[in-house]
Design an enzyme around this catalytic site. Structure first.
Site: not given
Lengths: 606, 606
Positions: A312, A455-457
């Site tokens: 993140r 992406h990545e949350g």
């Protein structure tokens, strides 16, 4: 087309952030970094700038135009153009894939803060090619932390040498933001391995021929485990099984490329659908993709979060880098493009002036500068915290760094993703019609960067994580640590004698107090629906307050420097305090009011 | 792929706006519209919805993938795929190219407000194919207003029939925002025609084979005229000269396609570089492109502004339409995509809920609704003002409409271009990873819409126009008219007995008063550099105040309707007053402070 490194990042700014502000050189007195010095840090950054400019940037546009394509021959493979692999090989040759790893596994034992600066060069030059290295390094770091010695020897060492690549396989069609719904199954075998069946979606770098093997880290459920996220385990699922004693890849595992996703941007990083255990291959003569459990059963998501926290901040670093290079390119354009005349005298007999003379263009450039330099500073600061967490001499210092890092991670992911994307939008606007064409770089930077809030949350997931978990955990200890961090800078600014810094300290102090008050009131709200309804607004307000702190810090670090860098930091800080921080006022009002506009809505009214 | 018209626009909303709010039916009592009725208006909209869904939408994605290409054979031509022309022919067959024109030239004499609604269907379905018709109609309308009878017969009638197409050729490489620097020359000839030489840049629809001829409207300078914008004249420069008595095209004029620009979006509308008088052709045996003066010499920019005002509102309409369809598509996705569970109970044993249940998704949908429906309402209102300006029974009504239209035009251009683009960004976010792929429509809508803040005068140009000219002209008469418009609605809302509307009236009244005060203070600032330094912020604040007025108007028009449409209008109004209008507070503070951050900047600090 070669891009000079001066249009990727500002080395002067990097040096300012690393040394004048974050005092990275002081780390070399710690045992882990005794082999390093300011000179080795400088040398590493020189190499990164060179490789980024000469090997990564030249095919950035080609990555966009000639995106990876699916070749159905031989059961399906991905074809990439021929400049990607040499760039990654050059990067691997520097040893930077193992930048922060222990010397015992071939690592350089560089501080995280220096590695973060390295990353920014590659991401600015070519985020899609960098993506392969990013995933490989993150995968390796996870296994270094949670894998067995044998897994490290078999999978990690070749990754750190650049011979193998890595991925993270979390999502499925029905399980994107909701990982509890992962349905890939892992059946235990008598020999201690597992056989996996399922379909993974959105897998970046999921297939290619850039190295000898691909090491997939796969989330799957072992039958009989707990429901939801507590029943998820983590597996190494290689594309090719380990072969003979020489370590070369062996039999093809039953991991099959089912298709490619075609994206708005970031096109050079292939994005795949992978079928596990569909029956195309039968490794060892049996059905299912062979997987090796990492750590203990049912703890997969915990291990993965190790990687995801790092990833993140890495997403934030990539977003910052894209914001930075687009800023520099639009600045370069604005300084050389003549158009129009000053509003004070529009005599058509006079020559046109460069558009950087127009106030509105300056506003768009200052905004970009404040976003890009601010975002880069934030991700470097997170790197510095990681170093403190791992190597601070006192436990208290390590704990404090861990708390701050925990709270800052969603902001370091989301703020650059939102605002450096907004900066890319401004870069297009500065270039006008030219910026809208594919002959210039900035529209691609926008399209590439647009992935980062997803992406990545997603942005919304980060927001719930910040408000619902990270700031609330342990009685709000992380929030208190952040409060203390801001308060200390405010006190220092007030005591420092710089009148402008003192004014901004007062402004930040008011925003800080309001943010803390509102966040604590939200924590106290018993109805979770109402508490979290405007979490995204909270994330954005918190982000702007933290970035105001970043700018006050930079203003103080620049001190009385009366050179272009010092005056530029002052101008960008001024922009941020005049134009940006005030946005948080209405946001915090909305949050304080526990606004129910969205929760009271009947979806049929939409 | 066919797209149902229900995913392009909401017909129920259009009916609400046209009839419940703008009382379009009342126009039929005026002499110009006596042939029309609610039934003819409905029938026209039915036809537009049908052609948009069945002829325009199916090739929207193909326009993006198979963009126009340059074929060098025969001296250079543009090749378009084969679905564009049938769509435009179907549109021309309805007579809608002459929607508002007089019956005497074959027009339908529809009110502008109805035509605006028609336009939205085509733009929502396929803005790039619509672009050809948009430019042709705008060109024809300019010549109807300022051309000679002979020019109308020769060029306009075939355009209104769809046989000829039209363009506007303003920009040159060195003259984009700065039209004073146009350098194309027009040499007068003994026969009363002119010969033009120069290069025009960014010419949309500048070449293609969609019809028999292309009528370029070209800005050029007649040697010996005044410098700057006062020396610009307007010419008809056809691709083919007029031929025999049957009206068929004749000799090829010296207008040569020099190249194509390759854009981020809006790819189906070819964008060209055109060389005039480069010597490829020698019409009539002489050098230069043959041009016919429109109106009087040196008044070209005045005439062009007629077209540009119309075009600017048209740009806003296109942006609104793209915002609208992306909203509907993301809403459709959100209602059917299961992901995650309510924050009040995350039991993984329970089925996932549609994402429209999540507060943050609702926020992103409500935001889009408020932007798209608000923007569409604004451009329809401008159409209604145009009708008032032309047909109001009293001169005072015509004058007032003209004043309001003048002030609202930059807002009607810029606000939808900024906020419906922001809406498209949210549509991508609602779809998550899927929204980032080219398999779904929303990323293309974003890319198409991104042109709108650039062309027909950039955001910054509109801002200077609004603050420096339109609100300041005639002692601020336009500003006063706007003030009166807002005040009347506020009074009506306060008197109406709806408690929520009364609160919003108070909120709007405070923002209105502040906007007026700040705008007048800026007008009084003697230093033009400072006065206009933050014109873009002023434009954005003024836009949000106007849109708050639009939402209060819609809330009042929906009255006590307790159906989905009425409740939806109330929810979107609530969103706008809670989340959006408060943004203007810090903006107006900055403007009131005469902020000098950008004007005091030394560009070397960037």
């Amino acid at each position: 087309m070669a891009t000079p490194s001066s249009l990727l990042l500002s080395r002067a700014d990097l040096d300012f952030l690393l040394h004048d502000w974050l005092d990275a050189g002081s780390l070399t007195s710690r045992e882990r970094f005794t082999e390093h010095s300011r000179e080795t840090f400088d040398a590493v950054l020189d190499v990164c700038a060179e490789i980024a400019a000469e090997r990564f940037a030249p095919h950035n546009k080609r990555n966009d135009i000639e995106e990876p394509r699916f070749d159905p021959t031989g059961g399906g493979r991905v074809v990439l153009h021929d400049e990607v692999r040499p760039a990654l090989d050059a990067l691997a040759g520097t040893g930077l894939l193992a930048a922060t790893a222990d010397a015992s596994v071939g690592g350089l034992q560089l501080p995280h803060v220096v590695r973060s600066a390295c990353v920014a060069w590659f991401a600015a030059a070519n985020i899609a090619t960098w993506g392969y290295a990013f995933l490989t390094a993150a995968n390796a770091n996870l296994l270094l932390a949670h894998g067995s010695d044998a897994q490290i020897d078999t999978w990690v060492r070749p990754m750190l040498e650049g011979r193998f690549h890595g991925t993270m396989c979390l999502s499925e069609t029905q399980a994107g933001s909701s990982l509890a719904d992962v349905s890939t199954r892992a059946e235990p075998q008598d020999d201690g391995t597992y056989r996996l069946t399922g379909t993974k979606m959105w897998i970046s770098a999921g297939d290619h021929e850039l190295g000898e093997n691909i090491v997939h880290l796969v989330l799957a459920k072992i039958p009989g485990g707990p429901a939801g996220v507590k029943g998820i385990s983590l597996f190494v699922v290689p594309k090719f099984l380990a072969g003979g004693a020489d370590g070369n890849p062996g039999e093809h595992n039953d991991v099959v490329l089912a298709g490619l996703n075609h994206k708005m941007g970031y096109r050079g990083t292939t994005n795949t659908v992978l079928n596990l255990g569909e029956g195309r291959h039968t490794p060892g003569g049996a059905a299912g993709a062979v997987g090796y459990l990492v750590g203990e059963p049912h703890r997969g998501l915990t291990y993965m979060f190790h990687m995801m926290n790092e990833a993140r901040i890495g997403v934030g670093a990539g977003a910052a880098a894209l914001g930075y290079t687009a800023y520099l390119k639009s600045l370069d354009y604005a300084r050389t493009r003549p158009q129009g005349r000053p509003v004070t005298g529009r005599d058509p007999g006079q020559p046109q002036v460069p558009i950087v003379e127009h106030a509105d263009v300056r506003r768009m450039l200052l905004a970009q500068k404040s976003y890009a330099e601010g975002a880069l500073a934030l991700v470097l600061y997170c790197g510095r915290l990681l170093d403190e967490q791992e190597t601070a001499p006192e436990q208290a210092g390590r704990d404090r760094a861990g708390l701050l890092l925990d709270v800052l991670t969603p902001i370091a992911k989301s703020w650059p993703s939102q605002w450096c994307l907004a900066g890319n939008d401004l870069a297009i606007q500065v270039l006008g019609g030219y910026g809208y064409t594919r002959e210039y770089d900035v529209e691609q930077h926008y399209r590439d960067n647009r992935l980062n809030p997803i992406h990545e949350g997603t942005h919304g997931i980060q927001a719930i994580d910040l408000l619902g978990r990270r700031t609330a955990a342990a009685g709000g200890a992380g929030l208190d640590a952040l409060d203390g961090l801001l308060a200390a800078t405010i006190a220092r600014a007030r005591a420092g004698g710089d009148e402008e810094a003192g004014r901004y300290a007062d402004q930040l102090d008011a925003a800080r107090a309001r943010l803390m008050e509102v966040t604590r009131a939200l924590h106290a709200e018993p109805d979770a629906t109402v508490r979290l309804a405007n979490a995204s607004i909270h994330l954005e307000a918190a982000g702007h307050v933290v970035l105001a702190w970043i700018w006050l810090e930079q203003l103080l670090a620049a001190g009385g420097r009366d050179d272009d860098l010092g005056n530029g930091k002052r101008a960008a800080a001024r922009y941020f305090f005049h134009y940006e921080l005030p946005r948080t006022g209405p946001q915090l009002d909305l949050l304080a009011a526990l606004d129910r506009t969205t929760t009271d809505l009947d979806p049929s009214w939409l």
